[in-house]
Design a protein around this motif. Sequence first.
Motif, PDB file in Angstrom:
ATOM      1  N   PRO A  71       0.810  -1.235   0.000  1.00 17.45           N
ATOM      2  CA  PRO A  71       0.000   0.000   0.000  1.00 17.45           C
ATOM      3  C   PRO A  71       0.837   1.276   0.000  1.00 17.45           C
ATOM      4  CG  PRO A  71       0.092  -0.904   2.201  1.00 17.45           C
ATOM      5  CD  PRO A  71       0.822  -1.880   1.330  1.00 17.45           C
ATOM      6  N   PHE A  72       1.685   1.428  -1.015  1.00 14.31           N
ATOM      7  CA  PHE A  72       2.498   2.629  -1.151  1.00 14.31           C
ATOM      8  C   PHE A  72       2.362   3.156  -2.579  1.00 14.31           C
ATOM      9  CE2 PHE A  72       4.630  -0.011   2.080  1.00 14.31           C
ATOM     10  CZ  PHE A  72       4.581   0.853   3.159  1.00 14.31           C
ATOM     11  N   SER A  73       2.830   4.357  -2.801  1.00 10.45           N
ATOM     12  CA  SER A  73       2.730   4.952  -4.130  1.00 10.45           C
ATOM     13  C   SER A  73       3.648   4.235  -5.106  1.00 10.45           C
ATOM     14  CB  SER A  73       3.094   6.434  -4.066  1.00 10.45           C
ATOM     15  OG  SER A  73       4.471   6.581  -3.736  1.00 10.45           O
ATOM     16  N   ALA A  74       3.335   4.381  -6.393  1.00 18.49           N
ATOM     17  CA  ALA A  74       4.146   3.747  -7.431  1.00 18.49           C
ATOM     18  C   ALA A  74       5.602   4.222  -7.398  1.00 18.49           C
ATOM     19  CB  ALA A  74       3.522   3.995  -8.805  1.00 18.49           C
ATOM     20  N   PRO A  75       5.872   5.540  -7.229  1.00 20.14           N
ATOM     21  CA  PRO A  75       7.279   5.967  -7.141  1.00 20.14           C
ATOM     22  C   PRO A  75       8.019   5.327  -5.976  1.00 20.14           C
ATOM     23  CG  PRO A  75       5.875   7.851  -7.619  1.00 20.14           C
ATOM     24  CD  PRO A  75       4.954   6.705  -7.303  1.00 20.14           C
ATOM     25  N   ALA A  76       7.339   5.105  -4.859  1.00 19.24           N
ATOM     26  CA  ALA A  76       7.976   4.488  -3.696  1.00 19.24           C
ATOM     27  C   ALA A  76       8.270   3.015  -3.934  1.00 19.24           C
ATOM     28  CB  ALA A  76       7.085   4.653  -2.463  1.00 19.24           C
ATOM     29  N   LEU A  77       7.438   2.348  -4.742  1.00 19.24           N
ATOM     30  CA  LEU A  77       7.608   0.915  -4.994  1.00 19.24           C
ATOM     31  C   LEU A  77       8.575   0.635  -6.147  1.00 19.24           C
ATOM     32  CD1 LEU A  77       3.894  -0.286  -4.675  1.00 19.24           C
ATOM     33  CD2 LEU A  77       5.721  -0.528  -2.980  1.00 19.24           C
ATOM     34  N   LEU A  78       8.826   1.639  -6.985  1.00 20.45           N
ATOM     35  CA  LEU A  78       9.654   1.432  -8.176  1.00 20.45           C
ATOM     36  C   LEU A  78      11.030   0.881  -7.839  1.00 20.45           C
ATOM     37  CD1 LEU A  78      10.228   1.842 -11.256  1.00 20.45           C
ATOM     38  CD2 LEU A  78      11.069   4.130 -10.628  1.00 20.45           C
ATOM     39  N   PHE A  79      11.713   1.478  -6.878  1.00 21.95           N
ATOM     40  CA  PHE A  79      13.093   1.087  -6.592  1.00 21.95           C
ATOM     41  C   PHE A  79      13.190  -0.315  -5.989  1.00 21.95           C
ATOM     42  CE2 PHE A  79      13.643   5.483  -7.460  1.00 21.95           C
ATOM     43  CZ  PHE A  79      14.958   5.630  -7.876  1.00 21.95           C
ATOM     44  N   PRO A  80      12.425  -0.657  -4.951  1.00 20.01           N
ATOM     45  CA  PRO A  80      12.513  -2.040  -4.455  1.00 20.01           C
ATOM     46  C   PRO A  80      12.076  -3.073  -5.481  1.00 20.01           C
ATOM     47  CG  PRO A  80      10.748  -0.834  -3.338  1.00 20.01           C
ATOM     48  CD  PRO A  80      11.554   0.171  -4.088  1.00 20.01           C
ATOM     49  N   TYR A  81      11.065  -2.736  -6.286  1.00 16.87           N
ATOM     50  CA  TYR A  81      10.636  -3.663  -7.337  1.00 16.87           C
ATOM     51  C   TYR A  81      11.748  -3.884  -8.355  1.00 16.87           C
ATOM     52  CZ  TYR A  81       8.857  -4.907 -11.920  1.00 16.87           C
ATOM     53  OH  TYR A  81       8.716  -5.494 -13.158  1.00 16.87           O
ATOM     54  N   THR A  82      12.306  -2.800  -8.894  1.00 15.55           N
ATOM     55  CA  THR A  82      13.311  -2.903  -9.955  1.00 15.55           C
ATOM     56  C   THR A  82      14.561  -3.624  -9.473  1.00 15.55           C
ATOM     57  OG1 THR A  82      12.506  -0.829 -10.926  1.00 15.55           O
ATOM     58  CG2 THR A  82      14.686  -1.585 -11.611  1.00 15.55           C
ATOM     59  N   ILE A  83      15.018  -3.309  -8.280  1.00  9.89           N
ATOM     60  CA  ILE A  83      16.243  -3.916  -7.753  1.00  9.89           C
ATOM     61  C   ILE A  83      16.040  -5.399  -7.481  1.00  9.89           C
ATOM     62  CG2 ILE A  83      17.796  -3.934  -5.762  1.00  9.89           C
ATOM     63  CD1 ILE A  83      17.404  -0.844  -5.669  1.00  9.89           C
ATOM     64  N   THR A  84      14.911  -5.756  -6.882  1.00  6.81           N
ATOM     65  CA  THR A  84      14.632  -7.171  -6.601  1.00  6.81           C
ATOM     66  C   THR A  84      14.454  -7.955  -7.887  1.00  6.81           C
ATOM     67  OG1 THR A  84      13.511  -6.506  -4.549  1.00  6.81           O
ATOM     68  CG2 THR A  84      13.139  -8.757  -5.313  1.00  6.81           C
ATOM     69  N   TYR A  85      13.738  -7.379  -8.835  1.00  6.82           N
ATOM     70  CA  TYR A  85      13.532  -8.033 -10.127  1.00  6.82           C
ATOM     71  C   TYR A  85      14.867  -8.254 -10.840  1.00  6.82           C
ATOM     72  CZ  TYR A  85      12.311  -8.567 -15.049  1.00  6.82           C
ATOM     73  OH  TYR A  85      12.230  -9.010 -16.347  1.00  6.82           O
ATOM     74  N   GLY A  86      15.708  -7.233 -10.879  1.00  6.82           N
ATOM     75  CA  GLY A  86      16.992  -7.343 -11.560  1.00  6.82           C
ATOM     76  C   GLY A  86      17.874  -8.424 -10.963  1.00  6.82           C
ATOM     77  N   LEU A  87      17.905  -8.510  -9.647  1.00  8.82           N
ATOM     78  CA  LEU A  87      18.711  -9.553  -8.997  1.00  8.82           C
ATOM     79  C   LEU A  87      18.159 -10.932  -9.322  1.00  8.82           C
ATOM     80  CD1 LEU A  87      21.091 -10.150  -7.171  1.00  8.82           C
ATOM     81  CD2 LEU A  87      19.574  -9.926  -5.196  1.00  8.82           C
ATOM     82  N   GLY A  88      16.845 -11.060  -9.357  1.00  9.92           N
ATOM     83  CA  GLY A  88      16.243 -12.349  -9.713  1.00  9.92           C
ATOM     84  C   GLY A  88      16.581 -12.762 -11.135  1.00  9.92           C
ATOM     85  N   VAL A  89      16.588 -11.806 -12.050  1.00 15.51           N
ATOM     86  CA  VAL A  89      16.891 -12.106 -13.455  1.00 15.51           C
ATOM     87  C   VAL A  89      18.328 -12.599 -13.616  1.00 15.51           C
ATOM     88  CG1 VAL A  89      17.213 -11.073 -15.743  1.00 15.51           C
ATOM     89  CG2 VAL A  89      15.139 -10.581 -14.433  1.00 15.51           C
ATOM     90  N   ILE A  90      19.286 -11.950 -12.951  1.00 14.65           N
ATOM     91  CA  ILE A  90      20.681 -12.385 -13.108  1.00 14.65           C
ATOM     92  C   ILE A  90      20.904 -13.739 -12.437  1.00 14.65           C
ATOM     93  CG2 ILE A  90      21.674 -11.317 -11.044  1.00 14.65           C
ATOM     94  CD1 ILE A  90      23.205 -11.598 -14.593  1.00 14.65           C
ATOM     95  N   MET A  91      20.184 -14.021 -11.367  1.00 17.29           N
ATOM     96  CA  MET A  91      20.305 -15.335 -10.729  1.00 17.29           C
ATOM     97  C   MET A  91      19.773 -16.439 -11.632  1.00 17.29           C
ATOM     98  SD  MET A  91      19.382 -14.424  -6.757  1.00 17.29           S
ATOM     99  CE  MET A  91      19.701 -16.080  -6.148  1.00 17.29           C
ATOM    100  N   PHE A  92      18.845 -16.086 -12.502  1.00 20.62           N
ATOM    101  CA  PHE A  92      18.381 -17.045 -13.505  1.00 20.62           C
ATOM    102  C   PHE A  92      19.393 -17.185 -14.636  1.00 20.62           C
ATOM    103  CE2 PHE A  92      16.523 -17.724 -17.677  1.00 20.62           C
ATOM    104  CZ  PHE A  92      15.851 -18.921 -17.501  1.00 20.62           C
ATOM    105  N   PHE A  93      19.799 -16.061 -15.223  1.00 18.90           N
ATOM    106  CA  PHE A  93      20.564 -16.123 -16.462  1.00 18.90           C
ATOM    107  C   PHE A  93      22.003 -16.588 -16.286  1.00 18.90           C
ATOM    108  CE2 PHE A  93      17.234 -13.586 -18.587  1.00 18.90           C
ATOM    109  CZ  PHE A  93      17.150 -14.326 -19.757  1.00 18.90           C
ATOM    110  N   ALA A  94      22.640 -16.289 -15.170  1.00 19.81           N
ATOM    111  CA  ALA A  94      24.041 -16.688 -15.012  1.00 19.81           C
ATOM    112  C   ALA A  94      24.214 -18.208 -15.144  1.00 19.81           C
ATOM    113  CB  ALA A  94      24.599 -16.173 -13.686  1.00 19.81           C
ATOM    114  N   PRO A  95      23.467 -19.031 -14.404  1.00 18.87           N
ATOM    115  CA  PRO A  95      23.589 -20.477 -14.603  1.00 18.87           C
ATOM    116  C   PRO A  95      22.893 -20.982 -15.868  1.00 18.87           C
ATOM    117  CG  PRO A  95      22.055 -20.037 -12.820  1.00 18.87           C
ATOM    118  CD  PRO A  95      22.671 -18.730 -13.191  1.00 18.87           C
ATOM    119  N   TYR A  96      21.811 -20.320 -16.286  1.00 16.54           N
ATOM    120  CA  TYR A  96      21.095 -20.751 -17.480  1.00 16.54           C
ATOM    121  C   TYR A  96      21.996 -20.678 -18.709  1.00 16.54           C
ATOM    122  CZ  TYR A  96      17.833 -20.625 -21.425  1.00 16.54           C
ATOM    123  OH  TYR A  96      17.201 -20.866 -22.622  1.00 16.54           O
TER     124      TYR A  96
END
Length: 355
Positions: A71-96
């Motif tokens: 329950p926060f504004s979109a600007p407040a959620l952008l940074f935690p979303y983007t950073i968490t998503y990016g880390l998840g993507v590299i954890m997939f692609f490095a071994p893939y």
Amino acid sequence: MLALATFGFTSVLFIYFVKRDVSFFQIFLAEFFSYCLIVAYLLFRRTLFSRATIMAGYLLIVVAMLILLLPFSAPALLFPYTITYGLGVIMFFAPYNILYFKNIKRGNLEHITKYWAIGIVAGLFAPLIGSFVLAKFPLWIFISCAVFILLSAAYLTRFVGRQKYSYTTKEVLTHIRGLRTLSIIDGSLHKTSLIVVMVFSLQYITTELNFGRFLSIAALAGIIVALPMARISDQWQKRMVFIWPLSIISAGVVFSFIFVKSFAGFFALALLLKALLSLLEPIRGNVMIDKKEATNPTTWISRELYLNIGRLIMMGVIAVFIYFGNYTAIYSFIALQMILYPVLLYFKKTYTVIS
């Protein structure tokens, strides 16, 4: 599965954020911090696991999607979303990438083009689905659909063989000596489509459905040309013959965006650029296979490190230029790198046999 979630859901979220008063500056600043964490992760992780790391990557992307329900504004959620998503993507692609390329033969561009084609094909229909769900249903349903796809993919990782890849910081920094600068530029240019085609289109597109249609049409422009070009390049075994003209033409197209004043002009250039990038990116990616041992896991971990250093630099520079409102500098910076890549490739004498 990840391609479906990425092109159908996470890519569509750009219009969600922009419609909720998130600026382009904030988007690229969040991307910059995300790549800072990715580079640190690759430098200091030291050990990757084929199954566990991929599964953890999927689960982190799930967490990123669930962050958007807070329950926060979109600007407040952008940074935690983007950073968490990016880390998840590299954890997939490095071994893939290690698993995908372990049996590849040198000089086989068609193999790596099929690797890129997975995303291109997903980009053909997935944005239509994702944008429809986002436009017609509440956000929690959109998130639930993405989470279902990601959890299904995470479950399927149980069929991935268990392997362990260990490396040191020194190894990952030095392993691809001779290709490090080229990989940095390649990683930076890999974000051209995200910057120019995807995000900047939101200067003209204001609805989810139109954004989804635009992304799908752009993907169609790429899929028509990529595989035929890969076959021709493999038959001729001459990479530079293609890299020079494609890089120069792509630079010219990117620079032409400076003069665009309407969506019609932007749309035409975006389709042309997407087609050119679909030809050029597999050829740039294949440089590593032509010149380094593809079966060595450290090759792909080191490549990911330098690709993401390039992306970090690109996102930081773009954020600064946007902050000062200088879009001419953005397009010029990207175009300059497109020309610089074949110049470096030539002077480094990277290709002496396959030229």
